[in-house]
Design a protein around this motif. Structure first.
Motif, mmCIF file in Angstrom:
data_model
loop_
_atom_site.group_PDB
_atom_site.id
_atom_site.type_symbol
_atom_site.label_atom_id
_atom_site.label_comp_id
_atom_site.label_asym_id
_atom_site.label_seq_id
_atom_site.Cartn_x
_atom_site.Cartn_y
_atom_site.Cartn_z
ATOM 1 N N UNK A 93 41.305 7.987 32.413
ATOM 2 C CA UNK A 93 41.840 9.074 33.061
ATOM 3 C C UNK A 93 40.781 10.015 33.380
ATOM 4 N N UNK A 94 39.844 9.609 34.384
ATOM 5 C CA UNK A 94 38.523 10.211 34.682
ATOM 6 C C UNK A 94 38.412 11.165 35.843
ATOM 7 N N UNK A 95 39.238 11.031 36.720
ATOM 8 C CA UNK A 95 38.964 11.803 38.124
ATOM 9 C C UNK A 95 39.104 13.366 37.807
ATOM 10 N N UNK A 96 38.044 14.102 38.273
ATOM 11 C CA UNK A 96 38.072 15.459 38.070
ATOM 12 C C UNK A 96 36.894 16.069 38.895
ATOM 13 N N UNK A 97 37.160 17.568 39.443
ATOM 14 C CA UNK A 97 36.372 18.072 40.161
ATOM 15 C C UNK A 97 36.244 19.711 39.770
ATOM 16 N N UNK A 98 35.354 20.300 40.266
ATOM 17 C CA UNK A 98 35.046 21.883 39.963
ATOM 18 C C UNK A 98 35.116 22.423 41.425
ATOM 19 N N UNK A 99 35.766 23.518 41.165
ATOM 20 C CA UNK A 99 35.750 24.535 42.631
ATOM 21 C C UNK A 99 35.497 25.952 41.731
ATOM 22 N N UNK A 100 34.012 26.180 41.568
ATOM 23 C CA UNK A 100 33.876 27.281 40.864
ATOM 24 C C UNK A 100 33.844 28.492 41.729
ATOM 25 N N UNK A 101 34.402 29.607 40.840
ATOM 26 C CA UNK A 101 34.321 31.042 41.576
ATOM 27 C C UNK A 101 34.488 32.110 40.558
ATOM 28 N N UNK A 102 34.015 33.216 40.504
ATOM 29 C CA UNK A 102 34.171 34.590 39.955
ATOM 30 C C UNK A 102 35.861 34.734 39.615
ATOM 31 N N UNK A 103 36.270 34.804 38.710
ATOM 32 C CA UNK A 103 37.693 34.762 38.443
ATOM 33 C C UNK A 103 38.387 35.906 39.552
ATOM 34 N N UNK A 104 37.727 37.023 39.611
ATOM 35 C CA UNK A 104 38.366 38.076 40.491
ATOM 36 C C UNK A 104 38.228 37.590 42.013
ATOM 37 N N UNK A 105 37.483 36.636 42.255
ATOM 38 C CA UNK A 105 37.253 36.005 43.853
ATOM 39 C C UNK A 105 37.900 34.722 43.848
ATOM 40 N N UNK A 106 38.427 34.019 42.858
ATOM 41 C CA UNK A 106 39.124 32.988 42.770
ATOM 42 C C UNK A 106 40.481 32.789 43.780
ATOM 43 N N UNK A 107 40.294 31.709 44.782
ATOM 44 C CA UNK A 107 41.418 31.638 45.593
ATOM 45 C C UNK A 107 42.496 30.742 44.958
#
Ligand code: BGC
Length: 269
Positions: A93-107
């Motif tokens: 179960x490997x598929x993974x990704x990142x969508x990095x953002x400062x928390x107060x700017x995270x959509x």
């Protein structure tokens, strides 16, 4: 490499690049027939080149498209594999990704994308794998366990990660998903474990290693002073899928050059 996984069918999600590609190669070298999953048509060439490397080295397998966050696609993936090979013995179960953002700017979209792929994707794939293990029952000729699942977690199931709250949350969730499954299905001889990689040299963390300055700064977090390679994770995955690890279930195994011993505390604190 010893053919410790001979005759076993392994589905590796997100295997067209990074850690997934490395694990697919290692499992194939250990004798497993591998399903190199890729998410969208644009990753087909990459998946094909992973499979080509595998077959050139004497291994066997197929490529299969599936977005792990989509229930119907996951159901179809497992149906296709069972139609081709008869069953599934191993799920990575490997598929993974990142969508990095400062928390107060995270959509909300950044949050949802990471949770859907990293966590819901692991739920959907583990559910189909377990359904198949239960349907098929034991295969003592290939393995002591009826089925094996490895959840690709991260050091960030333990280390909080500012700027990546969505990702760290998904990995914390994977820990409890993995342990709950190990608890619920142990008596059916299904083993479920997590691999928790540290910094492995792949596209997901390119910014952390592509310049000498970035790499030097990364080394302050890694006592063993080298970045990891996908083959490091592949070697561990082979062990965790083989009968040599038959008594290991419900475990998070950290493989991180010591990142989780917190090098910054070596001389003070
Ligand atoms: C992340 C990488 C990061 C590593 C160590 C992994 O789970 O995907 O981007 O380099 O953890 O922080």
């Amino acid at each position: 490499m010893d053919q410790v996984l001979k005759g076993q069918i392994a589905v590796i999600t997100g295997a067209s690049s990074g850690i997934g590609a490395g694990v697919a190669k290692s499992l194939a070298a250990a004798g497993a027939t591998v399903v190199v999953n890729y998410p969208t048509p644009s990753s087909l060439p990459a998946a094909e080149s992973v499979l080509k490397e595998i077959t050139n080295a004497g291994g066997a397998g197929m490529t299969a498209q599936c977005d792990v966050s989509k229930e119907e696609e996951v159901v179809n993936l497992f149906a296709e594999v069972v139609a081709n090979y008869g069953t599934v013995d191993i799920l990575i179960n490997n598929a993974g990704l990142q969508r990095d953002a400062k928390f107060d700017e995270m959509t909300l979209e950044q949050w949802n994308t990471v949770i859907s792929v990293n966590l819901t994707g692991q739920f959907l794939c583990a559910r189909e794998a377990i359904r198949e293990f239960l349907r098929r029952g034991p295969r003592p000729d290939v393995s002591v366990a009826t089925g094996k699942i490895i959840c690709m977690s991260s050091v960030h199931e333990l280390i909080p990660w500012g700027g990546h709250a969505n990702y760290a949350t998904s990995k914390g969730g994977i820990k409890m998903l993995m342990q709950s499954l190990a608890q619920e299905y142990g008596d059916r001889k299904i083993r479920v474990n997590s691999i928790c990689p540290g910094a492995i040299q792949t596209p997901i963390n390119r910014a952390a290693w592509e310049t000498p300055q970035a790499l030097n700064s990364l080394m302050t977090l890694i006592p063993y002073n080298r970045i990891g390679q996908p083959s490091d994770i592949g070697n561990l995955a082979v062990f965790l899928c083989s009968d040599q690890s038959d008594y290991i279930t419900g475990a998070s195994i950290f493989i991180d050059g010591g990142m989780t011993v917190f090098e910054g505390f070596a001389t003070n604190g």
